[in-house]
Design an enzyme around this catalytic site. Structure first.
Site, PDB file in Angstrom:
ATOM      1  N   GLY A 106      15.422  54.866  35.787  1.00  0.00           N
ATOM      2  CA  GLY A 106      15.060  55.159  34.247  1.00  0.00           C
ATOM      3  C   GLY A 106      16.572  55.059  33.457  1.00  0.00           C
ATOM      4  O   GLY A 106      17.048  54.190  32.994  1.00  0.00           O
ATOM      5  N   LYS A 114       1.669  61.852  36.187  1.00  0.00           N
ATOM      6  CA  LYS A 114       3.052  62.174  36.091  1.00  0.00           C
ATOM      7  C   LYS A 114       3.494  63.521  35.945  1.00  0.00           C
ATOM      8  O   LYS A 114       2.879  64.345  35.030  1.00  0.00           O
ATOM      9  CB  LYS A 114       3.715  61.234  35.140  1.00  0.00           C
ATOM     10  CG  LYS A 114       5.132  61.497  34.977  1.00  0.00           C
ATOM     11  CD  LYS A 114       6.190  60.589  34.237  1.00  0.00           C
ATOM     12  CE  LYS A 114       7.456  60.426  34.144  1.00  0.00           C
ATOM     13  NZ  LYS A 114       7.886  59.611  33.347  1.00  0.00           N
ATOM     14  N   CYS A 143       5.675  65.891  29.453  1.00  0.00           N
ATOM     15  CA  CYS A 143       6.781  65.834  28.521  1.00  0.00           C
ATOM     16  C   CYS A 143       7.248  67.053  27.835  1.00  0.00           C
ATOM     17  O   CYS A 143       6.489  67.848  27.371  1.00  0.00           O
ATOM     18  CB  CYS A 143       6.218  64.845  27.414  1.00  0.00           C
ATOM     19  SG  CYS A 143       7.531  64.486  26.056  1.00  0.00           S
ATOM     20  N   GLY A 155       5.801  55.945  26.344  1.00  0.00           N
ATOM     21  CA  GLY A 155       4.688  56.753  26.203  1.00  0.00           C
ATOM     22  C   GLY A 155       4.028  56.657  25.005  1.00  0.00           C
ATOM     23  O   GLY A 155       4.493  56.362  23.742  1.00  0.00           O
ATOM     24  N   GLY A 200      17.099  59.943  38.372  1.00  0.00           N
ATOM     25  CA  GLY A 200      18.622  59.849  38.684  1.00  0.00           C
ATOM     26  C   GLY A 200      18.813  58.519  39.681  1.00  0.00           C
ATOM     27  O   GLY A 200      19.856  58.310  40.201  1.00  0.00           O
ATOM     28  N   ASN A 247      17.319  64.180  26.504  1.00  0.00           N
ATOM     29  CA  ASN A 247      16.770  63.402  25.385  1.00  0.00           C
ATOM     30  C   ASN A 247      15.820  64.471  24.999  1.00  0.00           C
ATOM     31  O   ASN A 247      15.055  65.226  25.522  1.00  0.00           O
ATOM     32  CB  ASN A 247      16.217  62.140  26.106  1.00  0.00           C
ATOM     33  CG  ASN A 247      14.952  62.227  26.392  1.00  0.00           C
ATOM     34  OD1 ASN A 247      14.028  62.555  25.568  1.00  0.00           O
ATOM     35  ND2 ASN A 247      14.789  62.188  27.682  1.00  0.00           N
ATOM     36  N   SER A 248      15.315  64.185  23.744  1.00  0.00           N
ATOM     37  CA  SER A 248      14.204  64.633  22.747  1.00  0.00           C
ATOM     38  C   SER A 248      13.797  63.667  21.890  1.00  0.00           C
ATOM     39  O   SER A 248      13.712  64.155  20.730  1.00  0.00           O
ATOM     40  CB  SER A 248      14.839  65.937  22.263  1.00  0.00           C
ATOM     41  OG  SER A 248      15.767  65.760  21.301  1.00  0.00           O
ATOM     42  N   ILE A 249      13.281  62.634  22.690  1.00  0.00           N
ATOM     43  CA  ILE A 249      12.948  61.690  21.600  1.00  0.00           C
ATOM     44  C   ILE A 249      11.496  62.044  20.904  1.00  0.00           C
ATOM     45  O   ILE A 249      11.363  61.785  19.769  1.00  0.00           O
ATOM     46  CB  ILE A 249      12.475  60.175  22.452  1.00  0.00           C
ATOM     47  CG1 ILE A 249      13.616  59.676  23.267  1.00  0.00           C
ATOM     48  CG2 ILE A 249      11.939  59.363  21.634  1.00  0.00           C
ATOM     49  CD1 ILE A 249      14.912  59.478  22.628  1.00  0.00           C
TER      50      ILE A 249
END
Ligand code: FAD
Ligand code: FMN
Ligand code: FES
Lengths: 262, 304
Positions: free
Chosen positions: B266, B166, B131, B47, B245, B70-72
């Site tokens: 992913g 998306k 997101c 992203g 998944g 995840n929390s990038i």
């Protein structure tokens, strides 16, 4: 260049409480590895646990094609790893990350290890011994039973000074407390540190004060292990600028004076 | 006979239906030592935002049963850096590169799309309106048909590149959002982004993630993602990139049968760096075994 391969378990044995030594047949990884790097290990073929687990390269034997790991059981993944039997096959990916910066041959260096932090430092001390360096190892553990790798360090010709939290062996106290009473490390070309975060932070401050260059080995929760997912970032200060660096690809070894500890 | 694997997602011509999920494959290069990425139909890269972003506090990732949170927080070097340092590399690849884009405002999405328009090496844009890890923008845009349409329209007007939007599963009716985005001119849809979730450390009595909440991905979310693709396929005519998944060819085929024209791998890349190629080879083997000459015959077949 890193590889993914199925490695056969050649040995697995307990060496201290909840601590295991494992040998894997992985000639390509053993050949390529340098001290400070790690492997990303699949502890099971199921989807739970899903992710690989990062484990440092403890030692390699290139003639035998052996990769050795030393790990503590702390959860599901490491528990499954400890249950492996000789002959089982484990998928490993590596060597990964950037290793330690080696000094000039014959230099005087110090190594500070706390608990399981001793694991990657054995490979390092072996390499330093090959380079005819004069090595002092400041080795700490909770107690005598949990002390790791002291025999290996001695065998490699290093001087080993021991600290235990409860005083059951050597100095009673922490590694940084012990180091404050010694002067050897203040005159070294480099001090390498691996252990709990608090210990690394404290020693980094001591090194900065004594103007001795150091390197620390950082840990963060990992996903990919190859620098793609940005899960494993740490704050690194370079030329006055703080940026995120990836433990898996830019580390796990970082200059002690550049780490922004929280 | 070799089956025909080629597909088109709104103008992005892919030699096969397998691509990567944004944020799990870096900029492609990171996986160079493990697979020949030129064999993939496309790669979707991390992203990107107009300005560089630092991302969220650590821990940014925690494992949950058969999945990860995840929390990038969209850490990325910014659009200028991408154009200068990564696009020349993209241009050397024999696969299509789709850049995933995010913004804090509709205007930012449009400026970013305009900046990437015509850059050699970039074949399309995937517009992230889903997101869960950023405070402004992101999922906020993807949660309402009107704002989702606004972003889509603005991006379409700013670029001649194919625009793939998306979608987020964190909505009441994903079909409604898909219809709004289609009407606003999107060329394709990616379904789906992560599910909003969280985990608590019972020893510390604190949330595990530095950002408290994160996005759930991996095998655990697959049934939700298959359902989302099924619903979107029913709602609109746009081609769909299905994801959530996927770890094996069988997983990928489920998405294709539900209505996906292409599939993205992913989280599985973290476990098996060869997962994309395993999926590709498995799909091809399935087609041969079942004497299917063209992958497109399978798209949405479970609806018929
Ligand atoms: C570069 C690197 C080298 C390492 N080398 C060694 C080693 O040589 N020996 C050793 O015993 N341990 C080492 N560790 C720590 C080891 O990776 C964790 O103890 C292990 O991942 C725990 O997994 P688990 O499933 O048993 O525990 P769980 O607590 O069930 O793990 C849950 C999740 O948290 C992550 N996690 C938990 N603790 C840590 C941690 N301290 N660091 C990073 N992620 C963690 C796991 O990877 C997993 O995703 C290293 C870590 C890193 C980053
Ligand atoms: C670590 C990580 C980072 C991600 N970063 C992005 C991103 O930057 N943009 C985006 O649209 N989706 C991002 N996603 C979501 C994935 O692209 C994908 O939609 C989701 O993970 C579901 O697929 P999977 O289960 O196969 O991983 C990220 C997912 C993960 C796990
Ligand atoms: S673990 Fe993915 S970037 Fe480090």
């Amino acid at each position: 260049m890193s590889k993914v391969l199925d490695a056969k378990v050649m040995a697995v044995l307990p060496v201290a409480p909840e601590t295991y030594y494992m040998e894997l047949e992985a000639p390509e990884i053993a050949r390529l590895a340098v001290p400070g790097q790690f492997v990303h290990v699949r502890c099971s073929n199921s989807q739970d646990p899903l992710l690989r687990r990062p484990i440092s390269i403890h030692m390699v034997s290139r003639p035998k094609g052996i990769l050795a790991l030393l790990f503590r059981v702390v959860g599901k993944g490491t528990e499954l790893l400890a249950q492996k039997q000789i002959g089982d096959v484990i998928n490993v990916m590596g060597p990964l990350g950037r290793g330690f910066t080696l000094p000039l041959p014959g230099s005087r260096v110090a190594v500070a290890a706390g608990g399981i932090g001793a694991a990657p430092l054995v490979f390092l001390v072996q390499e330093l011994a090959n380079m005819k360096c004069q090595v002092t190892v400041y080795l700490g553990a909770r107690d005598k039973k949990n002390l790791l790798c002291d025999g290996q360090f001695v065998q490699m010709g290093a001087e080993v000074v021991i600290a235990t939290d409860d005083g059951s062996l050597g100095f009673k106290g922490t590694v940084p407390e012990m180091m404050r009473r010694h002067n050897d490390w203040r005159r070294t070309a480099m001090t390498y540190v691996c252990g709990p975060k608090g210990m690394m932070k404290e020693i980094s401050a001591m090194l900065a004060e004594a103007d001795v260059p150091g390197e620390v080995t950082l840990e963060e929760h990992m996903g990919c292990g190859v620098g793609a997912c940005l899960s494993c970032t740490v704050k690194i200060a370079h030329h006055g600028q703080i940026t995120n660096k990836r433990v898996c690809a830019d580390g796990p070894v970082f200059p002690s004076w550049q780490v922004v500890w929280d | 006979m070799k089956p025909n694997l080629a597909v088109t997602i709104g103008g992005v011509n892919m030699k096969n239906p397998v691509t990567t999920a944004s944020g799990t494959f870096g900029f492609g290069r990171e996986y160079g030592p493990y697979i020949d990425i030129n064999r993939l139909g496309a790669i979707v890269v991390k992203g990107t935002t107009l300005e560089p972003r630092e991302g969220n506090a650590t821990p940014r990732l925690v494992e949950t049963p058969a999945g990860i949170l995840n929390s990038i927080g969209l850490q990325n070097p910014g659009a200028d850096y991408l154009v200068e340092h990564y696009a020349p590399y993209f241009a050397t690849l024999q696969t299509r590169v789709i850049v995933n884009i995010s913004g804090n405002t509709v205007e930012e999405y449009a400026r970013l799309a305009a900046k990437l328009d015509g850059v050699p090496g970039i074949a399309g844009l995937e517009v992230n309106i889903s997101c869960p890890n950023v405070k402004k923008g992101g999922m906020a845009f993807g949660s309402h048909p009107a704002t989702a349409a606004q972003v889509t329209k603005a991006v379409k007007q700013a670029t001649a590149l194919p625009v793939i939007v998306k979608l987020s599963p964190n909505v009441t009716d994903i079909g409604e959002i898909a219809r709004a985005v289609e009407a606003a001119g999107a060329d394709g849809l990616s379904v789906m982004n992560t599910l909003l979730g969280m985990a608590i450390d019972v020893r510390k009595r604190k949330p595990v993630l530095g950002n408290i909440m994160g996005g759930l991905s991996g095998p655990a979310v697959k049934p939700v993602a298959v359902r989302a693709v099924w619903q979107v396929y029913r709602a609109v005519k746009l081609p769909i990139i299905g994801m959530g998944g996927i770890t094996t060819a069988e997983d990928a085929l489920e998405f294709i049968l539900a209505g996906a024209t292409a599939v993205a791998v992913g989280t599985a890349n973290f476990v098996n760096p060869r997962a994309t190629l395993d999926v590709l080879e498995g799909i091809e083997a399935y087609l041969v075994e079942n004497s299917i000459t063209d992958i497109k015959e399978l798209v949405g077949a479970a609806h018929r």
